[in-house]
Write a protein that holds these residues in place. Structure first.
Motif, PDB file in Angstrom:
ATOM      1  N   TYR A 147      -4.404  27.846  21.505  1.00 55.23           N
ATOM      2  CA  TYR A 147      -3.993  27.068  20.318  1.00 55.23           C
ATOM      3  C   TYR A 147      -3.439  25.707  20.732  1.00 55.23           C
ATOM      4  CZ  TYR A 147      -0.787  25.968  16.374  1.00 55.23           C
ATOM      5  OH  TYR A 147      -0.091  25.371  15.340  1.00 55.23           O
ATOM      6  N   ILE A 148      -2.713  25.665  21.837  1.00 57.28           N
ATOM      7  CA  ILE A 148      -2.047  24.434  22.243  1.00 57.28           C
ATOM      8  C   ILE A 148      -3.053  23.320  22.562  1.00 57.28           C
ATOM      9  CG2 ILE A 148      -1.819  25.001  24.723  1.00 57.28           C
ATOM     10  CD1 ILE A 148       0.697  23.130  22.429  1.00 57.28           C
ATOM     11  N   CYS A 149      -4.289  23.682  22.877  1.00 55.99           N
ATOM     12  CA  CYS A 149      -5.283  22.646  23.190  1.00 55.99           C
ATOM     13  C   CYS A 149      -5.718  21.861  21.948  1.00 55.99           C
ATOM     14  CB  CYS A 149      -6.478  23.237  23.924  1.00 55.99           C
ATOM     15  SG  CYS A 149      -6.029  23.679  25.620  1.00 55.99           S
ATOM     16  N   GLU A 167       1.478  31.538  22.001  1.00 55.67           N
ATOM     17  CA  GLU A 167       0.714  30.303  22.236  1.00 55.67           C
ATOM     18  C   GLU A 167       1.528  29.194  22.912  1.00 55.67           C
ATOM     19  OE1 GLU A 167      -2.397  30.160  21.997  1.00 55.67           O
ATOM     20  OE2 GLU A 167      -2.843  31.955  20.830  1.00 55.67           O
ATOM     21  N   SER A 168       2.844  29.384  23.058  1.00 61.13           N
ATOM     22  CA  SER A 168       3.660  28.367  23.728  1.00 61.13           C
ATOM     23  C   SER A 168       3.153  28.176  25.155  1.00 61.13           C
ATOM     24  CB  SER A 168       5.124  28.826  23.747  1.00 61.13           C
ATOM     25  OG  SER A 168       5.852  28.050  24.675  1.00 61.13           O
ATOM     26  N   CYS A 169       3.029  26.910  25.580  1.00 62.31           N
ATOM     27  CA  CYS A 169       2.513  26.681  26.932  1.00 62.31           C
ATOM     28  C   CYS A 169       3.590  26.940  27.982  1.00 62.31           C
ATOM     29  CB  CYS A 169       1.951  25.269  27.076  1.00 62.31           C
ATOM     30  SG  CYS A 169       3.196  24.016  27.408  1.00 62.31           S
ATOM     31  N   GLY A 170       4.851  26.984  27.543  1.00 61.96           N
ATOM     32  CA  GLY A 170       5.938  27.341  28.451  1.00 61.96           C
ATOM     33  C   GLY A 170       6.564  26.186  29.201  1.00 61.96           C
ATOM     34  N   GLN A 171       6.151  24.953  28.901  1.00 58.85           N
ATOM     35  CA  GLN A 171       6.714  23.806  29.634  1.00 58.85           C
ATOM     36  C   GLN A 171       8.174  23.546  29.298  1.00 58.85           C
ATOM     37  OE1 GLN A 171       4.300  20.063  30.806  1.00 58.85           O
ATOM     38  NE2 GLN A 171       3.702  20.531  28.718  1.00 58.85           N
ATOM     39  N   CYS A 172       8.551  23.675  28.003  1.00 59.05           N
ATOM     40  CA  CYS A 172       9.961  23.372  27.668  1.00 59.05           C
ATOM     41  C   CYS A 172      10.729  24.631  27.298  1.00 59.05           C
ATOM     42  CB  CYS A 172      10.107  22.327  26.577  1.00 59.05           C
ATOM     43  SG  CYS A 172       8.650  21.769  25.748  1.00 59.05           S
ATOM     44  N   THR A 173      11.962  24.676  27.785  1.00 59.03           N
ATOM     45  CA  THR A 173      12.792  25.881  27.625  1.00 59.03           C
ATOM     46  C   THR A 173      13.041  26.245  26.157  1.00 59.03           C
ATOM     47  OG1 THR A 173      13.809  25.269  29.705  1.00 59.03           O
ATOM     48  CG2 THR A 173      14.916  26.988  28.439  1.00 59.03           C
ATOM     49  N   PRO A 174      13.428  25.285  25.284  1.00 55.36           N
ATOM     50  CA  PRO A 174      13.711  25.707  23.903  1.00 55.36           C
ATOM     51  C   PRO A 174      12.522  26.401  23.248  1.00 55.36           C
ATOM     52  CG  PRO A 174      14.413  23.434  24.259  1.00 55.36           C
ATOM     53  CD  PRO A 174      13.650  23.836  25.477  1.00 55.36           C
ATOM     54  N   CYS A 175      11.313  25.926  23.545  1.00 54.74           N
ATOM     55  CA  CYS A 175      10.123  26.540  22.947  1.00 54.74           C
ATOM     56  C   CYS A 175       9.775  27.846  23.654  1.00 54.74           C
ATOM     57  CB  CYS A 175       8.959  25.555  22.986  1.00 54.74           C
ATOM     58  SG  CYS A 175       7.383  26.244  22.491  1.00 54.74           S
ATOM     59  N   ARG A 176       9.706  27.795  24.989  1.00 47.87           N
ATOM     60  CA  ARG A 176       9.303  28.997  25.746  1.00 47.87           C
ATOM     61  C   ARG A 176      10.241  30.175  25.458  1.00 47.87           C
ATOM     62  NH1 ARG A 176      10.220  27.077  30.625  1.00 47.87           N
ATOM     63  NH2 ARG A 176      12.270  28.047  30.657  1.00 47.87           N
ATOM     64  N   GLU A 177      11.558  29.918  25.552  1.00 49.13           N
ATOM     65  CA  GLU A 177      12.527  31.005  25.357  1.00 49.13           C
ATOM     66  C   GLU A 177      12.796  31.253  23.873  1.00 49.13           C
ATOM     67  OE1 GLU A 177      13.401  32.777  27.910  1.00 49.13           O
ATOM     68  OE2 GLU A 177      12.363  31.411  29.272  1.00 49.13           O
ATOM     69  N   ASN A 186      -1.685  21.502  29.168  1.00 48.14           N
ATOM     70  CA  ASN A 186      -0.266  21.247  28.903  1.00 48.14           C
ATOM     71  C   ASN A 186      -0.104  19.919  28.190  1.00 48.14           C
ATOM     72  OD1 ASN A 186       0.604  23.559  30.136  1.00 48.14           O
ATOM     73  ND2 ASN A 186       1.393  22.572  31.972  1.00 48.14           N
ATOM     74  N   PRO A 187       0.638  19.885  27.053  1.00 49.18           N
ATOM     75  CA  PRO A 187       0.849  18.606  26.362  1.00 49.18           C
ATOM     76  C   PRO A 187       1.558  17.589  27.256  1.00 49.18           C
ATOM     77  CG  PRO A 187       1.461  20.433  24.953  1.00 49.18           C
ATOM     78  CD  PRO A 187       1.216  21.021  26.314  1.00 49.18           C
ATOM     79  N   ARG A 188       1.215  16.297  27.022  1.00 46.96           N
ATOM     80  CA  ARG A 188       1.890  15.214  27.740  1.00 46.96           C
ATOM     81  C   ARG A 188       2.991  14.651  26.836  1.00 46.96           C
ATOM     82  NH1 ARG A 188      -3.719  11.773  28.724  1.00 46.96           N
ATOM     83  NH2 ARG A 188      -4.762  13.274  30.062  1.00 46.96           N
ATOM     84  N   ASN A 223      13.550  19.265  19.930  1.00 41.62           N
ATOM     85  CA  ASN A 223      13.965  19.279  21.338  1.00 41.62           C
ATOM     86  C   ASN A 223      12.854  19.668  22.294  1.00 41.62           C
ATOM     87  OD1 ASN A 223      16.675  18.575  20.821  1.00 41.62           O
ATOM     88  ND2 ASN A 223      17.073  20.655  20.104  1.00 41.62           N
ATOM     89  N   THR A 224      11.630  19.426  21.890  1.00 46.02           N
ATOM     90  CA  THR A 224      10.516  19.860  22.738  1.00 46.02           C
ATOM     91  C   THR A 224       9.519  18.707  22.950  1.00 46.02           C
ATOM     92  OG1 THR A 224       9.356  20.675  20.777  1.00 46.02           O
ATOM     93  CG2 THR A 224      10.672  22.281  22.011  1.00 46.02           C
ATOM     94  N   ILE A 225       8.633  18.911  23.908  1.00 46.70           N
ATOM     95  CA  ILE A 225       7.656  17.868  24.243  1.00 46.70           C
ATOM     96  C   ILE A 225       6.654  17.663  23.105  1.00 46.70           C
ATOM     97  CG2 ILE A 225       5.725  17.292  25.806  1.00 46.70           C
ATOM     98  CD1 ILE A 225       7.269  18.746  28.047  1.00 46.70           C
ATOM     99  N   CYS A 226       6.180  18.749  22.538  1.00 47.59           N
ATOM    100  CA  CYS A 226       5.116  18.628  21.530  1.00 47.59           C
ATOM    101  C   CYS A 226       5.525  19.326  20.232  1.00 47.59           C
ATOM    102  CB  CYS A 226       3.803  19.197  22.095  1.00 47.59           C
ATOM    103  SG  CYS A 226       3.552  20.944  21.773  1.00 47.59           S
ATOM    104  N   PRO A 227       4.760  19.132  19.161  1.00 52.37           N
ATOM    105  CA  PRO A 227       5.170  19.690  17.861  1.00 52.37           C
ATOM    106  C   PRO A 227       5.077  21.204  17.735  1.00 52.37           C
ATOM    107  CG  PRO A 227       3.332  18.142  17.604  1.00 52.37           C
ATOM    108  CD  PRO A 227       3.539  18.318  19.053  1.00 52.37           C
ATOM    109  N   LEU A 228       4.583  21.922  18.771  1.00 52.72           N
ATOM    110  CA  LEU A 228       4.523  23.383  18.625  1.00 52.72           C
ATOM    111  C   LEU A 228       5.924  23.962  18.440  1.00 52.72           C
ATOM    112  CD1 LEU A 228       2.192  25.948  20.184  1.00 52.72           C
ATOM    113  CD2 LEU A 228       4.607  26.456  20.195  1.00 52.72           C
ATOM    114  N   GLY A 229       6.913  23.338  19.101  1.00 48.96           N
ATOM    115  CA  GLY A 229       8.294  23.810  18.945  1.00 48.96           C
ATOM    116  C   GLY A 229       8.732  23.729  17.485  1.00 48.96           C
ATOM    117  N   ASP A 230       8.521  22.567  16.872  1.00 45.06           N
ATOM    118  CA  ASP A 230       8.880  22.392  15.451  1.00 45.06           C
ATOM    119  C   ASP A 230       8.091  23.365  14.583  1.00 45.06           C
ATOM    120  OD1 ASP A 230      10.419  20.291  16.277  1.00 45.06           O
ATOM    121  OD2 ASP A 230       9.041  18.733  15.598  1.00 45.06           O
TER     122      ASP A 230
END
Ligand code: NAD
Ligand code: SF4
Length: 441
Positions: free
Chosen positions: A168-170, A352-362, A186-188, A397-404
């Motif tokens: 999904y992240i792609c 589907e979280s790519c796991g790059q940022c802690t708030p989203c991954r955890e 991984n999102p930039r 608080n994340t790199i990409c909008p998946l967190g939001d």
């Protein structure tokens, strides 16, 4: 009845093939565009007011005008066909039934942007569609609409189809570019935006399938005429993929002046809710946008009817409004459990979280775990506040909008349906999911 610009010929047998598409006037917009200058095309797109149809609604003409043009560096158009938002299937419909509309839109857009090599990055699960697209590309090339010196203009353009691997992240544009370059998706961090540094660090415009298909009618009828359809900043037509508890699920083209009530209940669109059930809530723009309860769905905070457009759906901001998003319209009737529904979405975002940022991954994992607990009838009242607290710490608080996107459905569910969460805590023996074993999901 809404005006049809994209789907007007979708019912015609054989429209997938060049011969039939040409008989319906196909590629005349491209012939017209290739006689214009790229700047004239850009002006038409700006005048049309077209907003990105992938979900963000960013003005397409503005995005195109941001494209950097350094001397001697190739530029690219990349069509985002990684349509993976739960509830969204309008691009699939366009590509499956009207592949030449997309190819024609790509030809015009590539010419305007100066892209000699353009790409379609398509969701891996749409496994049967790349063949349809490649067949259409071959037909277009054989007819001189792609390849070298197109229609004698000196403009060259090749289109390649790249299949995604099922993440999904792609669909996030920078993850898509990473994947297209052959790397892990991984999102930039943005900026720089792809318009400046995109595919292989070259200036790149990434646009949704429907946005690029809409370029054809814009050139055909002119940007000014396109802008007259719809209302305010919601110009033109929008494809809506409707599903859930409705009598007529499917893909509809609307002109953004109809009300939500008309869309759900009229026979022209969803045809009402089966078995005379009452409407409970709706997610109008794909799973990432906030859920809205029926009372706020049928009217705005000002008591006006709510319309199927960018502004009206967002009326009230995140507190009471929602978003047009990708147009994935999910209807829930009175029998649906909001806690179970939210739990299912939380599982999806965690997976589907790519796991790059802690708030989203955890955070996505914690939200899923807590929701599962509440849904199973094992939750406590303080879990609801904990859930609220976690989603707030993810948002922004994340790199990409998946967190939001993971946080908003949880926030909206608690905001509008807190009583249902409390009911699960107070009535553990009545939690149906426990009995069905669904909470292990
Ligand atoms: P965004 O608002 O960050 O960007 C929108 C577009 O505008 C991007 O292409 C971006 O590069 C461009 N842009 C924005 N500011 C710019 C600037 N200053 N200069 C140059 N370009 C600029 O949103 P996004 O991350 O692209 O998309 C998020 C949306 O995607 C969500 O709203 C969600 O609805 C949607 N979504 C859709 C699907 C689907 O299957 N269709 C799946 C997941 C999410
Ligand atoms: Fe990856 Fe989630 Fe961070 Fe996006 S928000 S980059 S999906 S961890």
């Amino acid at each position: 009845m809404s005006k049809k610009l994209l789907l007007k010929d979708a019912h015609i047998e054989g429209i997938r093939y060049l011969e039939t598409y040409r008989k319906q006037g196909g590629y005349t917009a491209a012939e017209k565009a290739l006689k214009m200058t790229p700047d004239e095309i850009l002006e038409e797109v700006k005048t049309s007011g077209l907003r990105g149809r992938g979900g963000a609604g960013f003005p397409t003409g503005m995005k195109w005008s941001f494209l950097a043009k350094p001397e001697g560096v190739p530029r690219h158009l990349v069509v985002n066909a990684d349509e993976s938002e739960p509830g969204t299937f309008k691009d699939r419909y366009l590509m499956e039934f009207l592949p030449h509309l997309l190819i024609e839109g790509m030809l015009i857009s590539s010419y305007c942007l100066g892209s000699n090599v353009s790409y379609i990055y398509i969701r891996g699960e749409y496994s049967w569609i790349p063949d349809i697209l490649e067949e259409a590309i071959d037909e277009a090339k054989a007819a001189g609409f792609l390849g070298k010196n197109i229609l004698g203009t000196g403009f060259d353009c090749e289109i390649y189809v790249q299949r995604g691997g099922g993440a999904y992240i792609c669909g996030e544009e920078t993850a898509l570019l990473e994947s297209l370059e052959g790397k892990r998706g991984n999102p930039r961090l943005k900026p720089p935006f792809p318009a400046v540094k995109g595919l292989w660090e070259r200036p790149t415009v990434v646009n949704n399938v429907e946005s690029i298909a809409a370029i054809v009618p814009i050139i055909d009828i002119t940007g000014a005429e396109y802008a007259k359809i719809g209302v305010g900043r919601s110009t033109g037509t929008k494809l809506i993929s409707a599903c859930g508890n409705i009598n007529k699920p499917g893909v509809y083209e609307i002109d953004m002046t109809i009300t939500v009530e008309e869309f759900i209940y009229s026979d022209e669109y969803c045809g009402g809710i089966p078995n005379g059930k009452k409407l409970k809530a709706c997610i109008p723009g794909g799973s990432s946008v906030p859920i809205v309860p029926a009372n706020l769905l049928l009217k705005t905070v000002n008591g006006e009817p709510r319309y199927m457009n960018y502004e009206s759906l967002a009326d009230g901001g995140f507190a009471t409004g929602t978003m047009m998003g990708s147009g994935g319209f999910i209807v829930l009737d009175e029998d649906q459990c909001i806690v179970e529904h939210t739990m299912t979405l939380a599982r999806f975002y965690h997976h589907e979280s790519c796991g790059q940022c802690t708030p989203c991954r955890e955070g996505t994992g914690w939200m899923h775990k807590i929701l599962k607990k509440i849904e199973k009838g094992e939750g406590k009242m303080e879990d609801i506040d904990l859930l609220w607290d976690i989603q707030r710490k993810i948002e922004g608080n994340t790199i990409c909008p998946l967190g939001d996107a993971a946080a908003w459905p949880v926030a909206a569910a608690i905001r509008h349906f807190r009583d249902e969460f409390e009911w699960h805590v107070k009535n553990p023996e009545l939690c149906l999911t426990q009995n069905y074993g669904l909470a292990n999901y």
